[in-house]
Design an enzyme around this catalytic site. Structure first.
Site, PDB file in Angstrom:
ATOM      1  CE  LYS B  78      14.781  13.622  50.460  1.00  0.00           C
ATOM      2  NZ  LYS B  78      16.015  13.623  51.282  1.00  0.00           N
ATOM      3  CB  SER B 156      18.627  16.052  49.403  1.00  0.00           C
ATOM      4  OG  SER B 156      18.275  15.100  50.389  1.00  0.00           O
ATOM      5  CB  SER B 180      19.476  15.550  53.291  1.00  0.00           C
ATOM      6  OG  SER B 180      20.424  15.687  52.267  1.00  0.00           O
TER       7      SER B 180
END
Lengths: 95, 493
Positions: B78, B156, B180
Protein backbone atom coordinates in the site's frame (compact mmCIF):
# COMPACT_ATOMS: atom_id res chain seq x y z
CA UNK A 1 -24.20 24.28 17.30
CA UNK A 2 -24.38 25.62 13.80
CA UNK A 3 -21.39 26.73 11.79
CA UNK A 4 -21.77 29.95 9.85
CA UNK A 5 -19.61 31.25 7.02
CA UNK A 6 -17.50 33.31 9.41
CA UNK A 7 -16.67 30.22 11.51
CA UNK A 8 -15.87 28.20 8.39
CA UNK A 9 -13.46 30.93 7.30
CA UNK A 10 -11.82 30.96 10.73
CA UNK A 11 -11.44 27.15 10.83
CA UNK A 12 -9.93 27.10 7.33
CA UNK A 13 -7.40 29.68 8.43
CA UNK A 14 -6.56 27.78 11.63
CA UNK A 15 -6.00 24.66 9.50
CA UNK A 16 -3.86 26.72 7.10
CA UNK A 17 -5.94 25.74 4.09
CA UNK A 18 -6.86 28.47 1.60
CA UNK A 19 -10.60 28.31 0.87
CA UNK A 20 -11.97 30.74 -1.70
CA UNK A 21 -14.92 32.93 -0.59
CA UNK A 22 -17.38 31.28 -2.94
CA UNK A 23 -16.64 27.83 -1.45
CA UNK A 24 -17.31 28.88 2.15
CA UNK A 25 -21.12 28.45 2.21
CA UNK A 26 -20.90 24.86 0.91
CA UNK A 27 -18.10 24.11 3.35
CA UNK A 28 -20.12 25.46 6.28
CA UNK A 29 -23.01 23.20 5.20
CA UNK A 30 -20.73 20.13 5.08
CA UNK A 31 -19.42 20.95 8.56
CA UNK A 32 -22.99 21.22 9.81
CA UNK A 33 -23.92 17.84 8.31
CA UNK A 34 -20.96 16.17 9.99
CA UNK A 35 -21.35 17.97 13.31
CA UNK A 36 -25.07 17.14 13.27
CA UNK A 37 -24.07 13.50 13.07
CA UNK A 38 -21.56 13.93 15.90
CA UNK A 39 -24.21 15.59 18.11
CA UNK A 40 -25.54 12.10 18.94
CA UNK A 41 -22.68 11.81 21.40
CA UNK A 42 -24.57 14.21 23.67
CA UNK A 43 -27.10 11.42 24.38
CA UNK A 44 -24.46 9.37 26.15
CA UNK A 45 -24.06 9.63 29.90
CA UNK A 46 -20.31 10.05 30.33
CA UNK A 47 -20.45 11.16 33.95
CA UNK A 48 -17.44 9.76 35.80
CA UNK A 49 -15.94 8.16 32.67
CA UNK A 50 -12.34 9.08 31.98
CA UNK A 51 -11.29 9.98 28.43
CA UNK A 52 -9.55 6.98 26.90
CA UNK A 53 -5.84 7.60 26.50
CA UNK A 54 -4.45 4.19 25.65
CA UNK A 55 -5.80 1.09 23.98
CA UNK A 56 -3.69 -1.24 26.09
CA UNK A 57 -2.65 -0.44 29.61
CA UNK A 58 1.11 -0.29 29.14
CA UNK A 59 3.91 1.83 30.39
CA UNK A 60 5.78 3.59 27.65
CA UNK A 61 9.31 2.31 27.30
CA UNK A 62 12.10 4.56 28.39
CA UNK A 63 15.68 4.74 27.27
CA UNK A 64 18.80 6.52 28.34
CA UNK A 65 18.79 10.22 27.47
CA UNK A 66 21.60 10.17 24.96
CA UNK A 67 22.15 10.99 21.31
CA UNK A 68 21.48 7.91 19.20
CA UNK A 69 20.95 9.44 15.79
CA UNK A 70 22.00 12.40 13.68
CA UNK A 71 24.42 13.60 11.01
CA UNK A 72 21.92 13.01 8.25
CA UNK A 73 21.58 16.52 6.88
CA UNK A 74 21.79 15.44 3.28
CA UNK A 75 19.12 12.77 3.66
CA UNK A 76 16.85 15.11 5.55
CA UNK A 77 17.08 17.82 2.88
CA UNK A 78 16.83 15.40 -0.02
CA UNK A 79 13.05 15.74 -0.48
CA UNK A 80 12.80 19.46 0.28
CA UNK A 81 11.06 21.60 -2.38
CA UNK A 82 13.68 24.30 -1.74
CA UNK A 83 16.92 23.58 0.13
CA UNK A 84 19.87 25.94 0.06
CA UNK A 85 23.27 25.82 1.71
CA UNK A 86 22.22 23.05 4.05
CA UNK A 87 18.93 24.67 5.11
CA UNK A 88 15.24 24.48 4.24
CA UNK A 89 14.42 27.72 2.40
CA UNK A 90 11.08 29.46 3.00
CA UNK A 91 9.57 32.84 2.11
CA UNK A 92 10.33 35.76 4.37
CA UNK A 93 8.80 35.18 7.83
CA UNK A 94 9.42 38.55 9.51
CA UNK A 95 8.51 41.80 7.82
CA UNK B 1 3.96 -22.29 -16.11
CA UNK B 2 0.53 -20.78 -16.26
CA UNK B 3 -1.30 -18.97 -13.52
CA UNK B 4 1.52 -18.77 -10.99
CA UNK B 5 0.10 -15.39 -9.99
CA UNK B 6 -3.04 -17.17 -8.79
CA UNK B 7 -1.23 -19.17 -6.13
CA UNK B 8 -1.82 -18.63 -2.45
CA UNK B 9 1.18 -17.81 -0.24
CA UNK B 10 0.99 -21.27 1.34
CA UNK B 11 0.92 -23.07 -2.02
CA UNK B 12 3.73 -20.93 -3.45
CA UNK B 13 5.85 -21.47 -0.33
CA UNK B 14 5.48 -25.24 -0.60
CA UNK B 15 6.32 -25.25 -4.31
CA UNK B 16 9.28 -22.93 -3.85
CA UNK B 17 10.68 -25.24 -1.21
CA UNK B 18 10.12 -28.29 -3.38
CA UNK B 19 11.99 -26.49 -6.11
CA UNK B 20 9.34 -26.87 -8.78
CA UNK B 21 8.95 -23.12 -9.12
CA UNK B 22 11.28 -20.16 -8.57
CA UNK B 23 10.57 -16.77 -7.07
CA UNK B 24 11.70 -15.20 -10.36
CA UNK B 25 9.01 -17.17 -12.19
CA UNK B 26 6.36 -16.18 -9.65
CA UNK B 27 7.47 -12.57 -9.84
CA UNK B 28 7.47 -12.49 -13.62
CA UNK B 29 3.98 -13.98 -13.72
CA UNK B 30 2.74 -11.22 -11.39
CA UNK B 31 4.56 -8.44 -13.27
CA UNK B 32 3.00 -9.49 -16.55
CA UNK B 33 -0.47 -9.66 -14.92
CA UNK B 34 0.08 -6.17 -13.49
CA UNK B 35 1.01 -4.83 -16.93
CA UNK B 36 -2.22 -6.23 -18.32
CA UNK B 37 -4.40 -4.79 -15.57
CA UNK B 38 -3.82 -1.06 -15.97
CA UNK B 39 -7.56 -0.44 -16.15
CA UNK B 40 -7.98 -1.55 -12.52
CA UNK B 41 -5.55 1.24 -11.51
CA UNK B 42 -4.39 -0.80 -8.51
CA UNK B 43 -0.60 -0.60 -8.95
CA UNK B 44 0.43 3.04 -9.18
CA UNK B 45 4.21 2.77 -8.85
CA UNK B 46 5.62 -0.43 -10.35
CA UNK B 47 9.05 -1.64 -9.27
CA UNK B 48 9.87 -4.50 -11.67
CA UNK B 49 13.65 -4.13 -11.36
CA UNK B 50 13.60 -4.16 -7.58
CA UNK B 51 11.19 -7.10 -7.73
CA UNK B 52 13.44 -9.21 -9.93
CA UNK B 53 16.51 -8.41 -7.82
CA UNK B 54 14.66 -9.40 -4.67
CA UNK B 55 13.32 -12.55 -6.34
CA UNK B 56 16.82 -13.62 -7.39
CA UNK B 57 18.07 -13.07 -3.85
CA UNK B 58 15.11 -15.06 -2.51
CA UNK B 59 15.82 -17.94 -4.88
CA UNK B 60 19.42 -18.03 -3.66
CA UNK B 61 18.19 -18.08 -0.07
CA UNK B 62 15.75 -20.92 -0.78
CA UNK B 63 18.49 -22.92 -2.46
CA UNK B 64 20.71 -22.37 0.53
CA UNK B 65 17.99 -23.86 2.71
CA UNK B 66 17.48 -20.63 4.66
CA UNK B 67 13.95 -19.73 3.68
CA UNK B 68 11.34 -18.24 6.01
CA UNK B 69 7.71 -18.74 4.93
CA UNK B 70 7.46 -15.43 3.09
CA UNK B 71 10.72 -15.96 1.17
CA UNK B 72 10.22 -15.41 -2.55
CA UNK B 73 6.55 -14.36 -2.24
CA UNK B 74 5.67 -11.37 -4.52
CA UNK B 75 3.63 -8.71 -2.72
CA UNK B 76 1.99 -5.38 -3.39
CA UNK B 77 2.60 -2.63 -0.83
CA UNK B 78 0.00 0.00 0.00
CA UNK B 79 1.24 3.49 -0.88
CA UNK B 80 0.90 4.47 2.80
CA UNK B 81 4.07 2.52 3.66
CA UNK B 82 7.33 4.39 3.21
CA UNK B 83 9.61 2.37 0.97
CA UNK B 84 13.18 3.53 0.59
CA UNK B 85 13.90 5.21 -2.73
CA UNK B 86 10.44 4.33 -4.07
CA UNK B 87 7.61 6.87 -4.35
CA UNK B 88 5.44 6.83 -1.23
CA UNK B 89 2.65 9.36 -1.55
CA UNK B 90 -0.21 8.07 0.60
CA UNK B 91 -2.37 8.64 -2.47
CA UNK B 92 -1.92 12.40 -2.09
CA UNK B 93 -0.72 15.14 -4.41
CA UNK B 94 0.89 16.85 -1.44
CA UNK B 95 3.53 14.09 -1.38
CA UNK B 96 4.18 14.36 -5.11
CA UNK B 97 7.73 13.27 -5.80
CA UNK B 98 8.42 12.11 -2.24
CA UNK B 99 10.88 9.23 -2.08
CA UNK B 100 11.64 8.27 1.52
CA UNK B 101 15.20 7.85 2.68
CA UNK B 102 14.04 5.04 4.98
CA UNK B 103 11.93 1.90 5.00
CA UNK B 104 8.85 1.29 7.18
CA UNK B 105 9.37 -1.37 9.84
CA UNK B 106 6.55 -3.55 8.54
CA UNK B 107 7.83 -3.59 4.96
CA UNK B 108 11.40 -4.09 6.22
CA UNK B 109 10.19 -7.10 8.25
CA UNK B 110 8.71 -8.55 5.07
CA UNK B 111 11.89 -7.95 3.05
CA UNK B 112 13.96 -9.46 5.86
CA UNK B 113 11.75 -12.55 5.53
CA UNK B 114 12.60 -12.64 1.81
CA UNK B 115 9.36 -11.27 0.35
CA UNK B 116 9.44 -9.49 -3.02
CA UNK B 117 8.05 -5.99 -3.70
CA UNK B 118 6.13 -5.69 -6.98
CA UNK B 119 5.23 -2.04 -6.47
CA UNK B 120 3.01 0.41 -4.62
CA UNK B 121 -0.76 0.16 -4.44
CA UNK B 122 -3.40 2.81 -4.87
CA UNK B 123 -5.47 3.94 -1.88
CA UNK B 124 -7.77 6.69 -0.67
CA UNK B 125 -5.81 9.86 0.02
CA UNK B 126 -4.18 9.54 3.46
CA UNK B 127 -6.40 6.46 3.95
CA UNK B 128 -9.46 8.70 4.27
CA UNK B 129 -12.25 7.08 2.34
CA UNK B 130 -14.31 3.95 1.92
CA UNK B 131 -14.45 3.72 -1.87
CA UNK B 132 -10.97 4.56 -3.17
CA UNK B 133 -12.37 7.62 -4.92
CA UNK B 134 -10.27 10.22 -3.08
CA UNK B 135 -6.87 9.18 -4.49
CA UNK B 136 -4.65 11.53 -6.46
CA UNK B 137 -4.01 8.59 -8.77
CA UNK B 138 -7.72 8.25 -9.60
CA UNK B 139 -10.29 5.59 -8.69
CA UNK B 140 -9.40 1.94 -8.24
CA UNK B 141 -11.74 -0.45 -10.05
CA UNK B 142 -13.06 -3.62 -8.42
CA UNK B 143 -12.32 -6.71 -10.55
CA UNK B 144 -15.85 -7.91 -9.71
CA UNK B 145 -18.28 -6.71 -12.34
CA UNK B 146 -21.97 -7.50 -12.86
CA UNK B 147 -23.02 -4.99 -15.54
CA UNK B 148 -21.40 -2.15 -17.45
CA UNK B 149 -20.71 -0.15 -14.29
CA UNK B 150 -17.29 -0.02 -12.68
CA UNK B 151 -17.62 -0.89 -9.00
CA UNK B 152 -15.62 0.36 -6.04
CA UNK B 153 -13.22 -2.08 -4.39
CA UNK B 154 -13.90 -0.28 -1.10
CA UNK B 155 -11.31 1.73 0.77
CA UNK B 156 -9.01 2.89 1.89
CA UNK B 157 -6.91 -0.17 0.97
CA UNK B 158 -8.76 -0.42 -2.37
CA UNK B 159 -5.68 -0.96 -4.51
CA UNK B 160 -4.53 -3.77 -2.23
CA UNK B 161 -7.96 -5.44 -2.34
CA UNK B 162 -8.32 -5.11 -6.10
CA UNK B 163 -4.78 -6.40 -6.74
CA UNK B 164 -5.23 -9.48 -4.54
CA UNK B 165 -8.72 -10.28 -5.86
CA UNK B 166 -7.49 -9.94 -9.47
CA UNK B 167 -4.43 -12.14 -8.75
CA UNK B 168 -1.94 -9.39 -9.63
CA UNK B 169 0.07 -10.42 -6.58
CA UNK B 170 -0.04 -13.22 -4.05
CA UNK B 171 -0.96 -10.86 -1.22
CA UNK B 172 -0.71 -7.21 -0.20
CA UNK B 173 -0.24 -5.01 2.82
CA UNK B 174 -3.10 -2.86 3.96
CA UNK B 175 -3.80 -0.49 6.83
CA UNK B 176 -6.96 -0.14 8.85
CA UNK B 177 -8.01 2.96 10.80
CA UNK B 178 -11.80 2.48 10.73
CA UNK B 179 -12.24 -0.57 8.52
CA UNK B 180 -9.81 0.10 5.67
CA UNK B 181 -8.59 -3.51 5.48
CA UNK B 182 -11.82 -5.35 6.32
CA UNK B 183 -14.33 -3.39 4.22
CA UNK B 184 -12.36 -3.62 0.94
CA UNK B 185 -11.58 -7.29 1.68
CA UNK B 186 -15.34 -7.90 1.99
CA UNK B 187 -16.10 -5.96 -1.23
CA UNK B 188 -13.61 -8.00 -3.26
CA UNK B 189 -14.03 -11.50 -1.81
CA UNK B 190 -10.66 -11.75 -0.05
CA UNK B 191 -9.42 -12.09 3.54
CA UNK B 192 -8.11 -9.16 5.58
CA UNK B 193 -7.06 -8.93 9.21
CA UNK B 194 -6.43 -5.91 11.38
CA UNK B 195 -4.37 -7.09 14.34
CA UNK B 196 -4.56 -5.74 17.87
CA UNK B 197 -3.38 -2.13 18.11
CA UNK B 198 0.35 -2.33 18.80
CA UNK B 199 1.01 -5.66 17.06
CA UNK B 200 2.44 -4.04 13.93
CA UNK B 201 4.84 -1.15 14.21
CA UNK B 202 3.48 2.09 12.81
CA UNK B 203 6.99 3.42 12.16
CA UNK B 204 7.31 4.54 8.56
CA UNK B 205 3.58 4.19 7.88
CA UNK B 206 2.20 7.62 6.95
CA UNK B 207 0.06 8.59 9.95
CA UNK B 208 -3.67 9.24 9.65
CA UNK B 209 -5.05 8.73 13.18
CA UNK B 210 -2.27 7.41 15.35
CA UNK B 211 -4.39 5.84 18.10
CA UNK B 212 -6.38 3.84 15.53
CA UNK B 213 -4.00 3.00 12.64
CA UNK B 214 -2.80 -0.59 12.29
CA UNK B 215 -1.23 -2.44 9.39
CA UNK B 216 -2.29 -5.92 8.37
CA UNK B 217 -2.22 -8.42 5.51
CA UNK B 218 -4.79 -8.78 2.70
CA UNK B 219 -4.69 -12.29 1.32
CA UNK B 220 -6.42 -15.07 -0.59
CA UNK B 221 -7.00 -17.27 2.46
CA UNK B 222 -6.98 -17.28 6.25
CA UNK B 223 -3.85 -19.45 6.24
CA UNK B 224 -2.08 -16.83 4.12
CA UNK B 225 -3.20 -14.11 6.53
CA UNK B 226 -1.66 -16.10 9.40
CA UNK B 227 1.63 -16.59 7.57
CA UNK B 228 1.96 -12.99 6.42
CA UNK B 229 0.80 -11.40 9.69
CA UNK B 230 3.47 -13.29 11.58
CA UNK B 231 6.13 -11.82 9.30
CA UNK B 232 4.74 -8.28 9.59
CA UNK B 233 4.44 -7.91 13.34
CA UNK B 234 6.87 -7.74 16.22
CA UNK B 235 8.18 -5.25 18.73
CA UNK B 236 9.84 -2.14 17.36
CA UNK B 237 11.74 0.33 19.51
CA UNK B 238 10.93 3.03 16.94
CA UNK B 239 7.18 2.89 17.77
CA UNK B 240 6.51 3.52 21.46
CA UNK B 241 3.03 1.94 21.17
CA UNK B 242 4.41 -1.27 19.69
CA UNK B 243 3.92 -4.20 22.08
CA UNK B 244 6.91 -6.08 23.45
CA UNK B 245 5.26 -9.48 23.26
CA UNK B 246 6.42 -12.66 21.57
CA UNK B 247 4.84 -13.27 18.15
CA UNK B 248 3.35 -16.77 18.05
CA UNK B 249 3.40 -19.09 15.07
CA UNK B 250 -0.07 -18.12 13.89
CA UNK B 251 -0.24 -20.76 11.19
CA UNK B 252 0.39 -23.52 13.74
CA UNK B 253 -2.64 -22.24 15.66
CA UNK B 254 -4.99 -23.08 12.76
CA UNK B 255 -6.06 -26.33 14.34
CA UNK B 256 -9.64 -26.23 13.16
CA UNK B 257 -10.74 -27.10 16.67
CA UNK B 258 -13.08 -24.58 18.31
CA UNK B 259 -14.99 -26.97 20.55
CA UNK B 260 -15.97 -25.45 23.84
CA UNK B 261 -15.31 -21.89 22.64
CA UNK B 262 -18.02 -19.26 22.89
CA UNK B 263 -19.04 -16.96 20.07
CA UNK B 264 -21.01 -13.80 20.79
CA UNK B 265 -23.66 -12.43 18.42
CA UNK B 266 -24.20 -8.73 19.21
CA UNK B 267 -27.81 -7.63 18.83
CA UNK B 268 -26.82 -4.03 18.03
CA UNK B 269 -25.34 -5.13 14.69
CA UNK B 270 -28.81 -5.89 13.28
CA UNK B 271 -29.11 -2.62 11.42
CA UNK B 272 -32.31 -1.15 10.00
CA UNK B 273 -32.42 -1.45 6.26
CA UNK B 274 -29.67 -4.06 6.05
CA UNK B 275 -30.28 -6.43 3.12
CA UNK B 276 -31.92 -9.75 4.09
CA UNK B 277 -29.11 -11.65 2.40
CA UNK B 278 -26.58 -10.19 4.85
CA UNK B 279 -28.80 -11.21 7.78
CA UNK B 280 -29.05 -14.68 6.28
CA UNK B 281 -25.32 -15.00 5.70
CA UNK B 282 -24.70 -13.92 9.27
CA UNK B 283 -27.18 -16.54 10.54
CA UNK B 284 -25.56 -19.17 8.31
CA UNK B 285 -22.10 -18.31 9.64
CA UNK B 286 -23.43 -18.53 13.19
CA UNK B 287 -24.90 -21.98 12.49
CA UNK B 288 -21.58 -23.13 10.99
CA UNK B 289 -19.60 -22.13 14.07
CA UNK B 290 -22.19 -23.85 16.24
CA UNK B 291 -21.95 -26.94 14.11
CA UNK B 292 -18.16 -26.86 14.56
CA UNK B 293 -18.65 -27.15 18.30
CA UNK B 294 -18.76 -23.56 19.50
CA UNK B 295 -21.37 -22.30 21.92
CA UNK B 296 -23.38 -19.39 20.52
CA UNK B 297 -24.50 -16.65 22.85
CA UNK B 298 -26.50 -13.47 22.20
CA UNK B 299 -24.65 -10.48 23.59
CA UNK B 300 -25.11 -6.74 23.84
CA UNK B 301 -22.59 -4.03 23.02
CA UNK B 302 -24.80 -1.11 24.03
CA UNK B 303 -22.63 1.77 22.83
CA UNK B 304 -22.21 0.47 19.28
CA UNK B 305 -24.33 3.20 17.70
CA UNK B 306 -22.01 5.87 19.10
CA UNK B 307 -18.88 4.40 17.57
CA UNK B 308 -19.12 6.18 14.22
CA UNK B 309 -19.81 9.65 15.66
CA UNK B 310 -16.98 9.16 18.19
CA UNK B 311 -14.69 8.05 15.36
CA UNK B 312 -15.58 11.13 13.32
CA UNK B 313 -14.34 13.32 16.16
CA UNK B 314 -11.25 11.35 17.17
CA UNK B 315 -9.91 10.40 13.73
CA UNK B 316 -10.18 13.92 12.22
CA UNK B 317 -8.70 15.43 15.40
CA UNK B 318 -5.66 13.19 15.19
CA UNK B 319 -5.46 13.71 11.43
CA UNK B 320 -5.49 17.50 11.74
CA UNK B 321 -2.52 17.20 14.04
CA UNK B 322 -0.65 14.54 12.03
CA UNK B 323 -1.20 16.30 8.72
CA UNK B 324 0.12 19.62 10.02
CA UNK B 325 3.54 18.41 8.85
CA UNK B 326 2.55 18.85 5.18
CA UNK B 327 3.48 22.48 4.92
CA UNK B 328 5.53 22.69 1.75
CA UNK B 329 8.81 23.02 3.65
CA UNK B 330 10.40 19.62 4.16
CA UNK B 331 9.00 17.35 1.48
CA UNK B 332 6.43 17.04 -1.25
CA UNK B 333 4.53 19.77 -3.01
CA UNK B 334 4.97 23.51 -2.53
CA UNK B 335 2.59 25.94 -4.25
CA UNK B 336 3.97 28.51 -6.66
CA UNK B 337 3.85 31.77 -4.79
CA UNK B 338 2.94 35.25 -5.97
CA UNK B 339 5.21 38.23 -5.44
CA UNK B 340 4.98 39.35 -1.83
CA UNK B 341 3.47 36.11 -0.50
CA UNK B 342 4.58 35.34 3.04
CA UNK B 343 4.96 32.06 4.83
CA UNK B 344 1.26 31.78 5.74
CA UNK B 345 0.33 32.18 2.08
CA UNK B 346 2.78 29.40 1.32
CA UNK B 347 1.18 27.08 3.89
CA UNK B 348 -2.38 27.88 2.88
CA UNK B 349 -1.84 27.66 -0.87
CA UNK B 350 0.27 24.53 -0.61
CA UNK B 351 -2.28 22.72 1.52
CA UNK B 352 -5.23 23.89 -0.63
CA UNK B 353 -3.50 22.58 -3.76
CA UNK B 354 -2.04 19.44 -2.23
CA UNK B 355 -4.96 18.06 -0.21
CA UNK B 356 -8.09 16.74 -1.87
CA UNK B 357 -11.62 17.66 -0.72
CA UNK B 358 -12.14 14.81 1.76
CA UNK B 359 -8.77 15.34 3.42
CA UNK B 360 -9.38 19.09 3.66
CA UNK B 361 -12.81 18.43 5.15
CA UNK B 362 -11.44 16.09 7.82
CA UNK B 363 -8.47 18.28 8.69
CA UNK B 364 -10.83 21.22 9.19
CA UNK B 365 -13.34 19.19 11.24
CA UNK B 366 -10.42 18.03 13.36
CA UNK B 367 -9.19 21.60 13.74
CA UNK B 368 -12.67 22.67 14.81
CA UNK B 369 -13.21 19.95 17.44
CA UNK B 370 -9.79 20.66 18.93
CA UNK B 371 -10.19 24.43 18.93
CA UNK B 372 -10.53 26.47 22.12
CA UNK B 373 -14.02 26.22 23.55
CA UNK B 374 -14.96 23.00 21.76
CA UNK B 375 -12.23 20.65 22.95
CA UNK B 376 -14.22 19.40 25.94
CA UNK B 377 -17.58 19.33 24.21
CA UNK B 378 -16.36 17.30 21.24
CA UNK B 379 -12.92 15.76 21.63
CA UNK B 380 -12.99 14.84 25.31
CA UNK B 381 -16.60 13.67 25.11
CA UNK B 382 -15.69 11.42 22.16
CA UNK B 383 -12.74 9.97 24.10
CA UNK B 384 -15.07 9.23 27.05
CA UNK B 385 -17.51 7.49 24.73
CA UNK B 386 -14.58 5.56 23.28
CA UNK B 387 -13.82 4.28 26.76
CA UNK B 388 -17.44 3.08 27.08
CA UNK B 389 -17.20 1.29 23.72
CA UNK B 390 -14.04 -0.45 24.86
CA UNK B 391 -15.74 -1.42 28.15
CA UNK B 392 -18.63 -2.99 26.22
CA UNK B 393 -16.12 -5.41 24.70
CA UNK B 394 -14.24 -5.95 27.95
CA UNK B 395 -17.51 -6.87 29.66
CA UNK B 396 -18.47 -9.57 27.15
CA UNK B 397 -14.93 -10.98 27.06
CA UNK B 398 -14.95 -11.14 30.88
CA UNK B 399 -18.25 -13.03 30.61
CA UNK B 400 -16.53 -15.76 28.64
CA UNK B 401 -16.97 -14.70 25.01
CA UNK B 402 -13.96 -15.77 22.91
CA UNK B 403 -14.88 -14.06 19.65
CA UNK B 404 -17.72 -12.04 18.17
CA UNK B 405 -19.34 -12.67 14.78
CA UNK B 406 -20.84 -9.79 12.78
CA UNK B 407 -21.33 -8.81 9.14
CA UNK B 408 -18.29 -7.00 7.69
CA UNK B 409 -20.22 -4.33 5.81
CA UNK B 410 -23.85 -3.19 5.55
CA UNK B 411 -23.88 -3.73 1.75
CA UNK B 412 -21.91 -5.18 -1.14
CA UNK B 413 -19.75 -3.02 -3.45
CA UNK B 414 -21.47 -0.04 -5.05
CA UNK B 415 -20.75 1.74 -8.32
CA UNK B 416 -17.91 4.25 -8.54
CA UNK B 417 -19.42 7.73 -8.52
CA UNK B 418 -22.76 6.59 -7.07
CA UNK B 419 -22.11 8.24 -3.71
CA UNK B 420 -20.68 11.48 -5.09
CA UNK B 421 -23.79 13.53 -4.38
CA UNK B 422 -24.58 11.93 -1.03
CA UNK B 423 -23.53 13.85 2.07
CA UNK B 424 -20.21 12.67 3.58
CA UNK B 425 -21.99 10.92 6.46
CA UNK B 426 -23.61 8.43 4.03
CA UNK B 427 -20.16 7.27 2.95
CA UNK B 428 -19.02 7.03 6.57
CA UNK B 429 -21.77 4.43 7.27
CA UNK B 430 -19.73 1.87 5.29
CA UNK B 431 -17.57 1.45 8.38
CA UNK B 432 -20.41 0.99 10.86
CA UNK B 433 -19.48 -2.62 11.71
CA UNK B 434 -15.72 -2.24 11.60
CA UNK B 435 -15.00 1.04 13.36
CA UNK B 436 -15.86 -0.20 16.87
CA UNK B 437 -12.92 -2.60 16.62
CA UNK B 438 -10.42 0.21 15.94
CA UNK B 439 -11.79 2.31 18.78
CA UNK B 440 -11.36 -0.62 21.19
CA UNK B 441 -7.97 -1.57 19.68
CA UNK B 442 -9.08 -5.17 19.08
CA UNK B 443 -8.13 -7.60 16.32
CA UNK B 444 -10.75 -8.10 13.58
CA UNK B 445 -10.82 -10.22 10.46
CA UNK B 446 -13.05 -10.17 7.40
CA UNK B 447 -13.66 -13.53 5.72
CA UNK B 448 -15.33 -13.85 2.32
CA UNK B 449 -18.68 -15.49 2.99
CA UNK B 450 -20.79 -15.65 -0.13
CA UNK B 451 -22.29 -13.77 -3.06
CA UNK B 452 -25.39 -11.60 -2.88
CA UNK B 453 -28.28 -11.86 -5.35
CA UNK B 454 -26.39 -9.61 -7.79
CA UNK B 455 -23.38 -11.91 -7.67
CA UNK B 456 -21.14 -9.66 -5.56
CA UNK B 457 -19.07 -10.85 -2.60
CA UNK B 458 -20.04 -10.26 1.01
CA UNK B 459 -17.91 -10.77 4.09
CA UNK B 460 -18.35 -11.78 7.70
CA UNK B 461 -16.27 -10.23 10.45
CA UNK B 462 -14.87 -11.96 13.51
CA UNK B 463 -13.63 -9.83 16.41
CA UNK B 464 -11.17 -11.31 18.88
CA UNK B 465 -9.75 -10.69 22.31
CA UNK B 466 -6.72 -8.39 22.45
CA UNK B 467 -3.46 -10.15 21.46
CA UNK B 468 -5.35 -13.35 20.60
CA UNK B 469 -4.91 -13.16 16.82
CA UNK B 470 -4.01 -16.84 16.79
CA UNK B 471 -7.39 -17.86 18.22
CA UNK B 472 -9.13 -15.36 15.99
CA UNK B 473 -7.45 -16.76 12.88
CA UNK B 474 -8.44 -20.26 13.97
CA UNK B 475 -12.12 -19.21 14.23
CA UNK B 476 -11.81 -17.58 10.81
CA UNK B 477 -10.19 -20.72 9.44
CA UNK B 478 -13.12 -22.87 10.64
CA UNK B 479 -15.61 -20.40 9.19
CA UNK B 480 -13.74 -20.21 5.88
CA UNK B 481 -13.64 -23.97 5.66
CA UNK B 482 -17.38 -24.35 6.20
CA UNK B 483 -18.40 -21.38 4.04
CA UNK B 484 -16.38 -22.83 1.19
CA UNK B 485 -16.21 -19.52 -0.70
CA UNK B 486 -14.28 -20.14 -3.91
CA UNK B 487 -15.84 -17.64 -6.36
CA UNK B 488 -13.42 -15.43 -8.31
CA UNK B 489 -14.16 -12.46 -10.53
CA UNK B 490 -14.36 -13.32 -14.24
CA UNK B 491 -11.45 -11.66 -16.02
CA UNK B 492 -12.68 -8.75 -18.19
CA UNK B 493 -9.71 -6.38 -17.87
Amino acid sequence: MSIDIETARKVAHLARIRVEEDRLPALAQEFNDILGFIEQLNEVDVEGVEPMTSVTPMRLKRRADEVTDGNQQEKILKNAPDAREGFFAVPKVVE
Amino acid sequence: MADLNKLSIAAARDRLRKGDVTSVELTQACLSEIDGAGVLNAFVHKTPEIALDMAKAADARIQAGDAPDMCGIPLGIKDLFCTKGVASQAGSAILDGFKPEYESTVSQNLWDAGAVMLGKLNMDEFAMGSSNETSTYGDVVNPWKIDDRNLTPGGSSGGSASAVAADLCLAATGTDTGGSIRQPAAFTGITGIKPTYGRCSRWGVVAFASSLDQAGPMTKSVRDAAIMLEAMCGHDAKDSTSIDLAVPNFEAMLTGDIKGKTIGIPKEYHMDGMPDEIEKLWADGTAMLKDAGAEIRDISLPHTKYALPAYYVIAPAEASSNLARYDGVRYGHRATLAAGDGINDMYEKTRAEGFGDEVQRRVMIGTYVLSAGFYDAYYNRARRVRNLIKRDFETVFADGIDAILTPATPSSAFGLGEMTDADPVQMYLNDVFTVTVNLAGLPGISVPAGLDAQGLPLGLQLIGRPWEEGDLLNFAHVLEDRLGFVAKPTKWW
